[in-house]
Design an enzyme around this catalytic site. Structure first.
Site, PDB file in Angstrom:
ATOM      1  N   HIS A 193       0.954   3.363   0.377  1.00 11.19           N
ATOM      2  CA  HIS A 193      -0.223   2.597   0.803  1.00 11.19           C
ATOM      3  C   HIS A 193       0.255   1.373   1.596  1.00 11.19           C
ATOM      4  O   HIS A 193       1.188   0.692   1.171  1.00 11.19           O
ATOM      5  CB  HIS A 193      -1.017   2.155  -0.435  1.00 11.19           C
ATOM      6  CG  HIS A 193      -2.266   1.427  -0.077  1.00 11.19           C
ATOM      7  ND1 HIS A 193      -3.404   2.076   0.373  1.00 11.19           N
ATOM      8  CD2 HIS A 193      -2.549   0.103  -0.049  1.00 11.19           C
ATOM      9  CE1 HIS A 193      -4.332   1.172   0.647  1.00 11.19           C
ATOM     10  NE2 HIS A 193      -3.840  -0.026   0.396  1.00 11.19           N
ATOM     11  N   GLU A 207       7.590   1.407   5.694  1.00  7.79           N
ATOM     12  CA  GLU A 207       7.176   2.631   4.994  1.00  7.79           C
ATOM     13  C   GLU A 207       8.211   3.728   5.196  1.00  7.79           C
ATOM     14  O   GLU A 207       8.555   4.466   4.267  1.00  7.79           O
ATOM     15  CB  GLU A 207       5.815   3.123   5.522  1.00  7.79           C
ATOM     16  CG  GLU A 207       4.666   2.195   5.215  1.00  7.79           C
ATOM     17  CD  GLU A 207       3.321   2.781   5.655  1.00  7.79           C
ATOM     18  OE1 GLU A 207       3.129   3.990   5.563  1.00  7.79           O
ATOM     19  OE2 GLU A 207       2.463   1.996   6.113  1.00  7.79           O
ATOM     20  N   LEU A 248      -8.339  12.773  -4.396  1.00  6.10           N
ATOM     21  CA  LEU A 248      -8.163  13.967  -5.230  1.00  6.10           C
ATOM     22  C   LEU A 248      -8.836  13.746  -6.579  1.00  6.10           C
ATOM     23  O   LEU A 248      -8.733  12.659  -7.173  1.00  6.10           O
ATOM     24  CB  LEU A 248      -6.666  14.241  -5.397  1.00  6.10           C
ATOM     25  CG  LEU A 248      -5.957  14.611  -4.087  1.00  6.10           C
ATOM     26  CD1 LEU A 248      -4.443  14.509  -4.233  1.00  6.10           C
ATOM     27  CD2 LEU A 248      -6.368  15.995  -3.602  1.00  6.10           C
ATOM     28  N   ARG A 308     -15.993  20.920  -3.644  1.00  6.71           N
ATOM     29  CA  ARG A 308     -14.703  20.229  -3.732  1.00  6.71           C
ATOM     30  C   ARG A 308     -13.782  20.945  -4.721  1.00  6.71           C
ATOM     31  O   ARG A 308     -12.582  21.070  -4.493  1.00  6.71           O
ATOM     32  CB  ARG A 308     -14.979  18.794  -4.206  1.00  6.71           C
ATOM     33  CG  ARG A 308     -13.767  17.944  -4.365  1.00  6.71           C
ATOM     34  CD  ARG A 308     -14.185  16.644  -5.038  1.00  6.71           C
ATOM     35  NE  ARG A 308     -13.123  15.665  -5.030  1.00  6.71           N
ATOM     36  CZ  ARG A 308     -13.199  14.505  -5.647  1.00  6.71           C
ATOM     37  NH1 ARG A 308     -14.315  14.162  -6.292  1.00  6.71           N
ATOM     38  NH2 ARG A 308     -12.204  13.666  -5.616  1.00  6.71           N
TER      39      ARG A 308
HETATM   40  C1  GRF Z   1       0.368   5.025   6.537  1.00  8.03           C
HETATM   41  O1  GRF Z   1       0.099   3.714   6.948  1.00  8.03           O
HETATM   42  C2  GRF Z   1       0.269   5.137   5.036  1.00  8.03           C
HETATM   43  O2  GRF Z   1       0.657   3.987   4.363  1.00  8.03           O
HETATM   44  C3  GRF Z   1      -1.205   5.398   4.831  1.00  8.03           C
HETATM   45  O3  GRF Z   1      -1.585   6.211   5.893  1.00  8.03           O
HETATM   46  C4  GRF Z   1      -0.701   5.997   6.994  1.00  8.03           C
HETATM   47  C5  GRF Z   1      -0.133   7.331   7.368  1.00  8.03           C
HETATM   48  O4  GRF Z   1       0.635   7.272   8.536  1.00  8.03           O
HETATM   49  N1  GRF Z   1      -1.451   5.971   3.527  1.00  8.03           N
HETATM   50  P1  GRF Z   1       1.455   8.533   8.991  1.00  8.03           P
HETATM   51  O5  GRF Z   1       0.472   9.694   9.086  1.00  8.03           O
HETATM   52  O6  GRF Z   1       2.511   8.805   7.958  1.00  8.03           O
HETATM   53  O7  GRF Z   1       2.039   8.199  10.325  1.00  8.03           O
END
Ligand code: GRF
Length: 209
Positions: A111, A176, A95, A67
């Protein structure tokens, strides 16, 4: 003001990456994605970056004995692009503290839950199983824990009785795609600062040029 230089780590679909690249290209945020890295050769995220003529590289962990060696390579590539912020967008690896300290730039993650609830994998399933009425997404700085770093911003969505994991994930994903670019724009304006684990968002009029 100079554009923020961003590196993005993504393992899969890359829809958040797409939202960020679009926002950069359309001038909605004063930033540019200068490199996209994945641990998966066939990640759609890499294709999306290539379509925008952004350097897109797979650093395959299977090609490294440890790693440490893998992360060292990641770090070298990122440093080679002189980056201001490293964004995790669906990067499915944890990480190490050595990487987090060594890369020496702030790392952000998105997230799909209202942290600190439902950290880790399958956040939408966890929310449904718990029976919450609201969930959402969180953009946070990455620290040495899993989904534990200082919270920058959150967006809330309702959870409906007939929701499936997919329907809830889709509703959260729409948020998001707004939230991550908004946070990057705040960063680019120097409006985010940390006091301990609290993140302060500075009012625009209080920023001195
Ligand atoms: C999203 O739901 C994000 O919150 C999580 O992983 C997913 C990634 O989706 N960490 P994408 O690859 O951006 O479409």
């Amino acid at each position: 003001m100079e554009k923020l230089r961003l590196a993005v780590l993504a393992s899969g679909r890359g829809s958040n990456l797409q939202a960020i690249m679009n926002a950069c290209q359309e001038g909605r945020i004063n930033a540019e994605v200068v490199v996209v890295l994945s641990d998966q050769e066939n990640a759609l995220a890499l294709e999306r970056a290539k379509q925008k003529k952004i350097p897109a590289l797979c650093v395959n962990p299977q090609e490294f004995l440890t790693r440490e060696a893998y992360e060292k390579k990641l770090m070298e590539v990122i440093k080679g692009f002189t980056v201001d912020y490293l964004l995790l967008a669906g990067f499915m690896r944890i990480l190490s503290p050595v990487f987090i300290r060594g890369v020496a730039i702030p790392i952000l993650n998105i997230h799909p839950s209202l942290l600190p609830a439902f950290s880790g994998l399958n956040a939408q399933r966890q929310a449904l199983e718990y029976g919450v009425r609201y969930s959402g997404c969180t953009v946070h700085f990455v620290d040495e824990g899993v989904d534990t770093g200082p919270i920058i911003s959150q967006a809330v969505v309702p959870v409906y009785p007939d929701d499936t994991e997919e329907s809830l994930a889709q509703r959260i994903l729409q948020e998001e795609h707004q939230l991550y670019p908004q946070v990057i724009q705040l960063l680019s304006k120097g409006r985010i600062c940390c006091e301990g684990r609290k993140v302060i968002i500075i009012e625009e009029e209080q920023i001195s040029e």
